[in-house]
Design a protein around this motif. Structure first.
Motif, short mmCIF file in Angstrom:
data_model
loop_
_atom_site.label_atom_id
_atom_site.label_comp_id
_atom_site.label_asym_id
_atom_site.label_seq_id
_atom_site.Cartn_x
_atom_site.Cartn_y
_atom_site.Cartn_z
N ARG A 1 -22.72 57.38 -45.52
CA ARG A 1 -21.26 57.25 -45.50
C ARG A 1 -20.76 56.58 -46.78
O ARG A 1 -19.79 57.02 -47.39
N ARG A 2 -21.46 55.53 -47.20
CA ARG A 2 -21.04 54.80 -48.41
C ARG A 2 -21.13 55.68 -49.65
O ARG A 2 -20.23 55.70 -50.48
N VAL B 1 -18.43 58.53 -49.58
CA VAL B 1 -17.08 58.07 -49.91
C VAL B 1 -16.87 58.11 -51.41
O VAL B 1 -15.80 58.51 -51.90
N ALA B 2 -17.88 57.75 -52.16
CA ALA B 2 -17.78 57.73 -53.62
C ALA B 2 -17.88 59.11 -54.24
O ALA B 2 -17.39 59.34 -55.34
N HIS C 1 -17.28 62.33 -52.48
CA HIS C 1 -16.76 63.42 -51.65
C HIS C 1 -15.95 64.39 -52.50
O HIS C 1 -15.16 63.99 -53.35
N ALA D 1 -12.21 63.97 -52.81
CA ALA D 1 -11.77 62.83 -53.61
C ALA D 1 -12.15 62.99 -55.08
O ALA D 1 -12.22 62.02 -55.82
#
Length: 112
Positions: free
Chosen positions: A74-75, A78-79, A81, A84
């Motif tokens: 997950r961590r 998030v960076a 994706h 994003a």
């Protein structure tokens, strides 16, 4: 009479301390350079992902528990994706790393 003697001892002590300080500085400057450890893995991806490579991608140990793997996934996602601004390729490799660490394979189940 004792005052000049004490002053002389103080000057001698300061000179000795200066001498040892200069010697220590020179030995510090001439020591061989120590290689700095790298924090990141600078290799490319292997053809088939191994458990070691998956652990390096996620930043966990090879023997990490499933909850630690999910948290690390997950961590990292998030960076990286794609929604994003991250890379689709890296996101697929991160997902593959999670699957390898959790013991899932691509042919393990039905898509429906």
């Amino acid at each position: 009479m004792a005052t000049p003697f004490i002053a002389g001892l103080a000057v001698a002590a300061a000179a000795m301390a200066g001498k040892y300080g200069i010697q220590a500085w020179h030995s510090f400057k001439t020591r061989p350079p120590r290689p700095r450890s790298r924090r990141f893995y600078d290799g490319g991806f292997q053809q088939t992902m191994t458990r070691r490579e998956a652990a390096l991608i996620l930043g966990v140990r090879e023997s990490a528990a499933a909850d630690k793997v999910r948290e690390a996934h997950r961590r990292v996602m998030v960076a990286n994706h794609p929604d994003a601004g991250g890379s689709h390729y890296l996101a697929s490799k991160i997902n593959e790393a999670k699957d390898v660490m959790l013991g899932k394979t691509k042919n393990s189940g039905s898509a429906f």
